[in-house]
Motif scaffolding. Structure first.
Motif, PDB file in Angstrom:
ATOM      1  N   ASN A   1      12.420 -20.570 -11.873  1.00  0.00           N
ATOM      2  CA  ASN A   1      11.982 -20.900 -13.223  1.00  0.00           C
ATOM      3  C   ASN A   1      12.975 -20.347 -14.241  1.00  0.00           C
ATOM      4  O   ASN A   1      12.671 -19.401 -14.977  1.00  0.00           O
ATOM      5  CB  ASN A   1      10.581 -20.324 -13.477  1.00  0.00           C
ATOM      6  CG  ASN A   1       9.888 -20.958 -14.657  1.00  0.00           C
ATOM      7  OD1 ASN A   1      10.537 -21.433 -15.568  1.00  0.00           O
ATOM      8  ND2 ASN A   1       8.577 -20.947 -14.652  1.00  0.00           N
TER       9      ASN A   1
ATOM     10  N   SER B   1      11.743 -19.849 -17.998  1.00  0.00           N
ATOM     11  CA  SER B   1      10.993 -18.617 -18.228  1.00  0.00           C
ATOM     12  C   SER B   1      11.911 -17.402 -18.161  1.00  0.00           C
ATOM     13  O   SER B   1      11.741 -16.435 -18.920  1.00  0.00           O
ATOM     14  CB  SER B   1       9.867 -18.472 -17.209  1.00  0.00           C
ATOM     15  OG  SER B   1       8.813 -19.373 -17.480  1.00  0.00           O
ATOM     16  N   SER B   2      12.877 -17.441 -17.270  1.00  0.00           N
ATOM     17  CA  SER B   2      13.819 -16.332 -17.169  1.00  0.00           C
ATOM     18  C   SER B   2      14.635 -16.186 -18.455  1.00  0.00           C
ATOM     19  O   SER B   2      14.844 -15.072 -18.947  1.00  0.00           O
ATOM     20  CB  SER B   2      14.753 -16.530 -15.976  1.00  0.00           C
ATOM     21  OG  SER B   2      14.056 -16.440 -14.750  1.00  0.00           O
TER      22      SER B   2
ATOM     23  N   THR C   1       5.439 -23.018 -16.141  1.00  0.00           N
ATOM     24  CA  THR C   1       6.253 -22.807 -17.334  1.00  0.00           C
ATOM     25  C   THR C   1       5.388 -23.106 -18.546  1.00  0.00           C
ATOM     26  O   THR C   1       4.618 -24.063 -18.545  1.00  0.00           O
ATOM     27  CB  THR C   1       7.483 -23.731 -17.338  1.00  0.00           C
ATOM     28  OG1 THR C   1       8.248 -23.490 -16.157  1.00  0.00           O
ATOM     29  CG2 THR C   1       8.366 -23.461 -18.554  1.00  0.00           C
ATOM     30  N   ALA C   2       5.517 -22.298 -19.581  1.00  0.00           N
ATOM     31  CA  ALA C   2       4.662 -22.440 -20.755  1.00  0.00           C
ATOM     32  C   ALA C   2       4.854 -23.787 -21.440  1.00  0.00           C
ATOM     33  O   ALA C   2       5.921 -24.405 -21.363  1.00  0.00           O
ATOM     34  CB  ALA C   2       4.953 -21.315 -21.745  1.00  0.00           C
TER      35      ALA C   2
ATOM     36  N   PHE D   1       1.152 -19.811 -20.097  1.00  0.00           N
ATOM     37  CA  PHE D   1       2.244 -18.911 -19.716  1.00  0.00           C
ATOM     38  C   PHE D   1       2.159 -18.439 -18.270  1.00  0.00           C
ATOM     39  O   PHE D   1       3.095 -17.817 -17.760  1.00  0.00           O
ATOM     40  CB  PHE D   1       2.300 -17.719 -20.679  1.00  0.00           C
ATOM     41  CG  PHE D   1       2.910 -18.075 -22.001  1.00  0.00           C
ATOM     42  CD1 PHE D   1       4.258 -17.874 -22.245  1.00  0.00           C
ATOM     43  CD2 PHE D   1       2.145 -18.669 -22.991  1.00  0.00           C
ATOM     44  CE1 PHE D   1       4.826 -18.225 -23.447  1.00  0.00           C
ATOM     45  CE2 PHE D   1       2.703 -19.029 -24.208  1.00  0.00           C
ATOM     46  CZ  PHE D   1       4.054 -18.807 -24.434  1.00  0.00           C
TER      47      PHE D   1
ATOM     48  N   HIS E   1       3.218 -15.044 -17.352  1.00  0.00           N
ATOM     49  CA  HIS E   1       4.515 -14.623 -17.869  1.00  0.00           C
ATOM     50  C   HIS E   1       4.438 -14.230 -19.345  1.00  0.00           C
ATOM     51  O   HIS E   1       5.461 -13.951 -19.958  1.00  0.00           O
ATOM     52  CB  HIS E   1       5.548 -15.753 -17.747  1.00  0.00           C
ATOM     53  CG  HIS E   1       5.647 -16.357 -16.387  1.00  0.00           C
ATOM     54  ND1 HIS E   1       6.358 -17.517 -16.135  1.00  0.00           N
ATOM     55  CD2 HIS E   1       5.124 -15.982 -15.192  1.00  0.00           C
ATOM     56  CE1 HIS E   1       6.263 -17.824 -14.852  1.00  0.00           C
ATOM     57  NE2 HIS E   1       5.518 -16.914 -14.256  1.00  0.00           N
TER      58      HIS E   1
ATOM     59  N   ASN F   1       7.412 -13.067 -22.026  1.00  0.00           N
ATOM     60  CA  ASN F   1       7.942 -14.152 -22.856  1.00  0.00           C
ATOM     61  C   ASN F   1       7.551 -14.060 -24.320  1.00  0.00           C
ATOM     62  O   ASN F   1       8.025 -14.859 -25.142  1.00  0.00           O
ATOM     63  CB  ASN F   1       7.456 -15.508 -22.333  1.00  0.00           C
ATOM     64  CG  ASN F   1       8.121 -15.956 -21.054  1.00  0.00           C
ATOM     65  OD1 ASN F   1       7.752 -16.977 -20.473  1.00  0.00           O
ATOM     66  ND2 ASN F   1       9.107 -15.206 -20.567  1.00  0.00           N
TER      67      ASN F   1
END
Length: 363
Positions: A57, A60-61, A306-307, A324, A327, A331
């Motif tokens: 992802n 997100s990273s 992923t958001a 999210f 995460h 994030n």
């Protein structure tokens, strides 16, 4: 309650508070509405870990890398002391497919600014001596960009900074419907009108967005539970460690181990038995350790983890930041910047088309 604002933010978790702070810092008159107390949803059930690497992802990273920079600067902006104790993040691979997936994902992770590498089993066991010698460990991913922090301090820091910037924070104020076409937010206490509405309500986002004409295909809300062991004998510090095959995640918290593994579901006793069994396999020295509830909270997720961040142009405009998938803490600063830029019509630092609830992502 009757009132008016340029922007109404729905949701008082770490995402909503970051958005409210960033908007108010930019001079936008903002009201934030929270159904219960600040940080009482998914923000209540975190391992207090902020990290950069999210396997498979890179979007997100990238958001997490940017957010880590913001957390390091937290004492200056928004202006609150924040503990950041670096421990690193270790992902244990016991299947060849996991190693292959890591290698395929690595270029995108490096491009996102993540410091991560593949290490052998011997090095992984050196970093976490608790890993059992009989575990069929092939290799591991190692990222030093992981820190133990304090979610309550992050929530409180954003809340206080938002107040100083002029945000009106209303708790105990559940939103019942959103009429984005008329810029109306209906609550149990009355109606607020606004030029724009931001939905950052976590597990409660999907029906609110639907009432505004936006489909966010989030999973049904689930209760996240983290466990903690009885006090353990003195042992060396270990990194945050994920067993990739089972999802068993552990970190030290004082003289105990904090543990997460998926979601409990309706049979909590059976889930705890699964956690205990996997703990004994991965870390044999911890077999039989007593397990107790550390915290619980309600969480949502998107289909691809992923958001969803995007907007339906106005006026009045409707913006959203939800899904999210666990995460959110990692994030939150980046999400606040993105929503602020979307509202102000500025070019964001990330191409938000990859995050919008488009037909391709909605399916």
């Amino acid at each position: 309650m009757r009132g008016q604002a340029r922007v109404v933010v729905i949701g008082g978790g770490v995402i909503g508070l970051s958005i409210a702070f960033h908007l108010a810092e930019a001079g936008v008159d903002t009201v934030l509405l929270e159904r219960a107390t600040l940080g009482s949803g998914a923000s209540r059930a975190t391992a207090d870990v902020v990290r950069a690497y999210f396997a498979g992802n890179p979007v997100s990273s990238a958001m997490a890398v940017r957010s880590l920079k913001a957390y390091h600067a937290f004492p200056e902006r928004p202006g609150a002391e924040l503990p950041l104790h670096r421990v690193g993040y270790l992902v244990l691979f016991t299947e060849q497919e996991q190693v292959a997936a890591f290698e395929a994902d690595l270029p995108a992770q490096l491009a996102a600014g993540v410091r991560v590498e593949l290490i052998d089993a011997r090095e992984a066991r050196r970093l976490n001596p608790l890993v059992g010698g009989d575990l069929p460990l092939l290799a591991a991913a190692w990222s030093p960009q992981a820190y133990v922090s304090d979610t309550a301090a992050i929530v409180g820091g954003y809340a206080e900074a938002a107040r100083r910037a002029g945000v009106r924070l209303r708790t105990g104020c559940p939103v019942t419907a959103v009429d984005a076409g008329g810029g109306r937010v209906e609550t149990a206490d009355g109606v607020i009108t606004a030029d724009a509405v931001v939905c950052a309500a976590g597990a409660w986002s999907a029906p609110l967005a639907r009432s505004a004409g936006v489909d966010l295909p989030l999973t049904e809300p689930v209760v996240q539970e983290l466990l903690v062991t009885d006090p353990l004998p003195p042992m060396p510090g270990i990194p945050v460690t994920l067993h990739a095959a089972s999802g068993l995640l552990v970190r030290m918290r004082g003289d105990r181990l904090l543990i997460g593994m998926g979601y409990p579901g309706p049979d909590r006793d059976a889930w705890r038995a699964e956690v205990a069994a996997q703990l004994a396999v991965t870390y044999p020295s911890l077999a039989g350790a007593g397990l107790h509830t550390a915290c619980t909270g309600t969480r949502d997720a998107s289909p691809d983890r992923t958001a969803f961040i995007g907007h339906r142009p106005g006026p009045p405009a409707f913006l959203y930041a939800a899904g999210f998938s666990g995460h959110g803490l990692c994030n939150a600063p980046a999400a606040g910047e993105l929503v602020r830029d979307l509202y102000l019509g500025q070019d964001p630092w990330l191409d938000v088309a990859t995050l919008a609830a488009t037909p391709e992502r909605v399916g």
